[in-house]
Design a protein around this motif. Structure first.
Motif, PDB file in Angstrom:
ATOM      1  N   PHE A 225      20.642  36.164  23.327  1.00 37.72           N
ATOM      2  CA  PHE A 225      21.055  36.758  24.593  1.00 37.72           C
ATOM      3  C   PHE A 225      21.685  35.684  25.490  1.00 37.72           C
ATOM      4  CE2 PHE A 225      17.152  39.776  24.252  1.00 37.72           C
ATOM      5  CZ  PHE A 225      17.831  40.598  23.375  1.00 37.72           C
ATOM      6  N   GLN A 226      22.622  36.095  26.317  1.00 33.46           N
ATOM      7  CA  GLN A 226      23.265  35.140  27.219  1.00 33.46           C
ATOM      8  C   GLN A 226      22.284  34.677  28.299  1.00 33.46           C
ATOM      9  OE1 GLN A 226      26.352  33.990  26.393  1.00 33.46           O
ATOM     10  NE2 GLN A 226      25.842  35.304  24.646  1.00 33.46           N
ATOM     11  N   GLN A 227      22.514  33.465  28.781  1.00 35.18           N
ATOM     12  CA  GLN A 227      21.697  32.949  29.890  1.00 35.18           C
ATOM     13  C   GLN A 227      22.375  33.232  31.227  1.00 35.18           C
ATOM     14  OE1 GLN A 227      20.820  29.070  27.532  1.00 35.18           O
ATOM     15  NE2 GLN A 227      19.162  29.272  29.003  1.00 35.18           N
ATOM     16  N   THR A 228      23.661  33.527  31.182  1.00 37.57           N
ATOM     17  CA  THR A 228      24.408  33.915  32.382  1.00 37.57           C
ATOM     18  C   THR A 228      25.367  35.043  32.030  1.00 37.57           C
ATOM     19  OG1 THR A 228      24.307  31.690  33.336  1.00 37.57           O
ATOM     20  CG2 THR A 228      26.061  33.136  34.139  1.00 37.57           C
ATOM     21  N   TYR A 229      25.415  36.048  32.877  1.00 36.11           N
ATOM     22  CA  TYR A 229      26.425  37.111  32.778  1.00 36.11           C
ATOM     23  C   TYR A 229      27.312  37.019  34.012  1.00 36.11           C
ATOM     24  CZ  TYR A 229      23.280  38.901  29.202  1.00 36.11           C
ATOM     25  OH  TYR A 229      22.494  39.017  28.074  1.00 36.11           O
ATOM     26  N   PHE A 230      28.619  37.199  33.806  1.00 37.49           N
ATOM     27  CA  PHE A 230      29.559  37.188  34.929  1.00 37.49           C
ATOM     28  C   PHE A 230      29.962  38.617  35.275  1.00 37.49           C
ATOM     29  CE2 PHE A 230      29.817  32.862  33.361  1.00 37.49           C
ATOM     30  CZ  PHE A 230      29.781  32.139  34.553  1.00 37.49           C
ATOM     31  N   VAL A 231      30.045  38.873  36.564  1.00 34.21           N
ATOM     32  CA  VAL A 231      30.206  40.239  37.079  1.00 34.21           C
ATOM     33  C   VAL A 231      31.566  40.391  37.750  1.00 34.21           C
ATOM     34  CG1 VAL A 231      29.224  41.965  38.637  1.00 34.21           C
ATOM     35  CG2 VAL A 231      27.701  40.310  37.496  1.00 34.21           C
ATOM     36  N   ILE A 232      32.375  41.308  37.244  1.00 41.10           N
ATOM     37  CA  ILE A 232      33.650  41.610  37.907  1.00 41.10           C
ATOM     38  C   ILE A 232      33.445  42.772  38.883  1.00 41.10           C
ATOM     39  CG2 ILE A 232      35.087  40.755  36.016  1.00 41.10           C
ATOM     40  CD1 ILE A 232      35.558  43.677  35.155  1.00 41.10           C
ATOM     41  N   ASP A 233      34.363  42.878  39.863  1.00 41.12           N
ATOM     42  CA  ASP A 233      34.325  44.012  40.792  1.00 41.12           C
ATOM     43  C   ASP A 233      35.173  45.162  40.277  1.00 41.12           C
ATOM     44  OD1 ASP A 233      32.665  42.804  42.703  1.00 41.12           O
ATOM     45  OD2 ASP A 233      34.368  41.677  43.504  1.00 41.12           O
ATOM     46  N   SER A 234      36.175  44.818  39.484  1.00 45.54           N
ATOM     47  CA  SER A 234      37.069  45.855  38.944  1.00 45.54           C
ATOM     48  C   SER A 234      37.872  45.242  37.804  1.00 45.54           C
ATOM     49  CB  SER A 234      38.027  46.349  40.032  1.00 45.54           C
ATOM     50  OG  SER A 234      38.908  45.292  40.408  1.00 45.54           O
ATOM     51  N   TYR A 235      38.432  46.089  36.948  1.00 46.19           N
ATOM     52  CA  TYR A 235      39.284  45.597  35.858  1.00 46.19           C
ATOM     53  C   TYR A 235      40.569  45.023  36.432  1.00 46.19           C
ATOM     54  CZ  TYR A 235      35.778  48.353  33.590  1.00 46.19           C
ATOM     55  OH  TYR A 235      34.561  48.851  33.237  1.00 46.19           O
ATOM     56  N   LYS A 236      40.975  45.553  37.574  1.00 46.47           N
ATOM     57  CA  LYS A 236      42.153  45.028  38.268  1.00 46.47           C
ATOM     58  C   LYS A 236      41.924  43.578  38.698  1.00 46.47           C
ATOM     59  CE  LYS A 236      46.060  46.007  40.752  1.00 46.47           C
ATOM     60  NZ  LYS A 236      46.190  44.748  41.504  1.00 46.47           N
ATOM     61  N   GLN A 237      40.719  43.281  39.178  1.00 43.37           N
ATOM     62  CA  GLN A 237      40.390  41.904  39.556  1.00 43.37           C
ATOM     63  C   GLN A 237      40.538  40.973  38.350  1.00 43.37           C
ATOM     64  OE1 GLN A 237      36.223  41.013  39.937  1.00 43.37           O
ATOM     65  NE2 GLN A 237      36.576  39.175  41.164  1.00 43.37           N
ATOM     66  N   LEU A 238      40.007  41.423  37.216  1.00 43.40           N
ATOM     67  CA  LEU A 238      40.078  40.636  35.988  1.00 43.40           C
ATOM     68  C   LEU A 238      41.534  40.438  35.563  1.00 43.40           C
ATOM     69  CD1 LEU A 238      38.590  39.393  33.552  1.00 43.40           C
ATOM     70  CD2 LEU A 238      38.436  41.697  32.573  1.00 43.40           C
ATOM     71  N   PHE A 239      42.283  41.512  35.620  1.00 45.88           N
ATOM     72  CA  PHE A 239      43.696  41.466  35.229  1.00 45.88           C
ATOM     73  C   PHE A 239      44.466  40.506  36.140  1.00 45.88           C
ATOM     74  CE2 PHE A 239      48.081  42.848  35.395  1.00 45.88           C
ATOM     75  CZ  PHE A 239      48.390  43.108  34.072  1.00 45.88           C
TER      76      PHE A 239
END
Ligand code: PHE
Ligand code: FE
Length: 286
Positions: A225-239
Motif C-alpha cells: 500500500f502507498q504511504q502517501t496518496y495525492f489528491v486532485i480537485d478535478s481532472y482539469k487541474q491534473l490536465f
C-alpha cells in the motif's frame, strides 16, 4: 508499466497479441465475476463518480471477461480510445507509443483464484476494470494521451523515474476531492479491495493535495500500500498542471532522482491527512 524481458514469439512488432477471448475457460470468466463482485461491494461511495459511470457505460459487469474488440468499439465512440492486448509488461517506448495513439495496452491473462488479492504483473482485471472506465472521461482520456507523448519525450532526458512517479501517484493511486468527500480514481486502488478501504479510511497514509513537482520528486512503493496518496480537485487541474507545463526544466532540476521518501511530509504540503504510518511501521504486507 515498464520492464520487460524478450518479446514473445506470438507478439507483433508493437507487442500486441490477439486477446484470444474464445480461449478463456469458464473458470477464468468466473474469476472475473468474483473480482467484479468483490470490488462492487466496496466501490460505491468510494470510487469517483466518473469511474463508476465508465464501468456502466462499457457494461463491464455484464458477466465474464470483456471482449476487447466490442468494448473498444464502445469506448472509441465515446473518447476515441481502444484497448489492445499485450502479454504483460511491455518496454517503456512501446507503452508510451500506444498511449500517445489512444491505445491502452492491457494484459490478456487473468489471475488465478488463489491470488485474488495481490499479484505482481498487471492482469486483465487490473488493466480493464481498473484503467479502462476512466478512459471514458474526456479530460482524463486527453491526459492519458498527453502522458504517452510526454513519456516518449522523457526518453531524451534521464527523466523516466520522475515521469513514472506522476503516473504512479495519479493514474494508479490517485484520489480526487468531491463535494461528497474523497474518492478513488487510481486504477491500482479501484482494482484492489483492501487498498480501496486503506486509501480512504486508514489513518496510516498521508493524503496530500496535488502539486506536480512535489509529487514527481517523491519515491513510491511498488510492493505494498502507498504511504502517501495525492489528491486532485478535478481532472482539469491534473490536465492543466501537466499538459500545459514544459517538463524539461523540471527534469533538469530533479536529475532523475527522488528527493523525497514515500512517507515524507514537507513544508508547503497541502496536508489533508497527516498519516500515522502505523501500517508501514508495523512491517506492511510482511
Ligand atoms: N508537458 C509534458 C512535457 O513537457 C508532457 C506531459 C503531459 C507529461 C501530460 C505528462 C502528462 O514533457
Ligand atoms: Fe496499472
Amino acid at each position: 508499466m515498464s520492464n520487460h524481458s524478450e518479446k514473445p514469439a506470438n507478439a507483433r512488432d508493437d507487442w500486441t497479441i490477439d486477446q484470444g477471448w474464445s480461449d478463456y475457460t469458464a473458470d477464468e470468466h468466473v474469476v472475473w465475476d468474483l473480482l467484479y463482485k468483490r470490488q462492487m461491494d466496496v466501490l460505491p461511495g468510494r470510487a469517483a463518480p466518473e469511474f463508476l459511470e465508465g464501468l456502466k457505460a462499457l457494461d463491464l459487469g455484464k458477466g465474464g471477461i470483456p471482449e476487447f474488440e466490442a468494448m473498444s468499439d464502445e469506448l472509441e465512440s465515446l473518447t476515441g480510445w481502444r484497448v489492445v492486448a499485450v502479454p504483460g509488461l511491455v518496454p517503456d517506448e512501446v507503452f508510451f507509443d500506444h498511449l500517445a495513439n489512444r491505445r491502452f495496452p492491457a494484459g490478456q491473462f487473468i489471475r488465478k483464484r488463489n491470488e485474488l488479492d495481490y499479484l505482481q504483473e498487471p492482469d486483465v482485471f487490473h488493466d480493464v476494470f481498473g484503467h479502462v472506465p476512466m478512459l471514458t472521461n474526456p479530460v482524463f482520456a486527453d491526459y492519458m494521451e498527453a502522458y504517452g507523448k510526454g513519456g516518449l519525450r522523457s526518453l531524451d532526458f534521464a527523466a523516466l523515474k520522475n515521469l513514472a512517479a506522476l503516473y504512479w501517484y495519479t493514474v494508479e493511486f490517485g484520489l480526487i476531492q468531491t463535494d461528497e468527500g474523497l474518492r478513488i480514481y487510481g486504477a491500482g486502488i479501484v482494482s484492489s479491495k483492501t487498498e480501496s478501504i486503506f486509501a480512504l479510511e486508514d489513518p496510516s497514509p498521508n493524503r496530500i493535495g496535488f502539486d506536480l513537482e512535489r509529487l514527481m520528486k517523491t519515491d513510491y512503493r511498488i510492493d505494498d500500500f502507498q504511504q502517501t496518496y495525492f489528491v486532485i480537485d478535478s481532472y482539469k487541474q491534473l490536465f492543466d498542471a501537466t499538459v500545459k507545463t514544459d517538463f524539461a526544466p523540471i527534469y533538469d532540476r530533479m536529475q532523475g532522482k527522488f528527493a523525497l521518501k514515500p512517507e515524507d511530509v514537507v513544508a508547503n504540503d497541502a496536508v489533508i491527512t497527516r498519516g500515522s504510518q502505523a501500517y508501514a511501521k508495523a512491517g506492511g504486507r510482511l
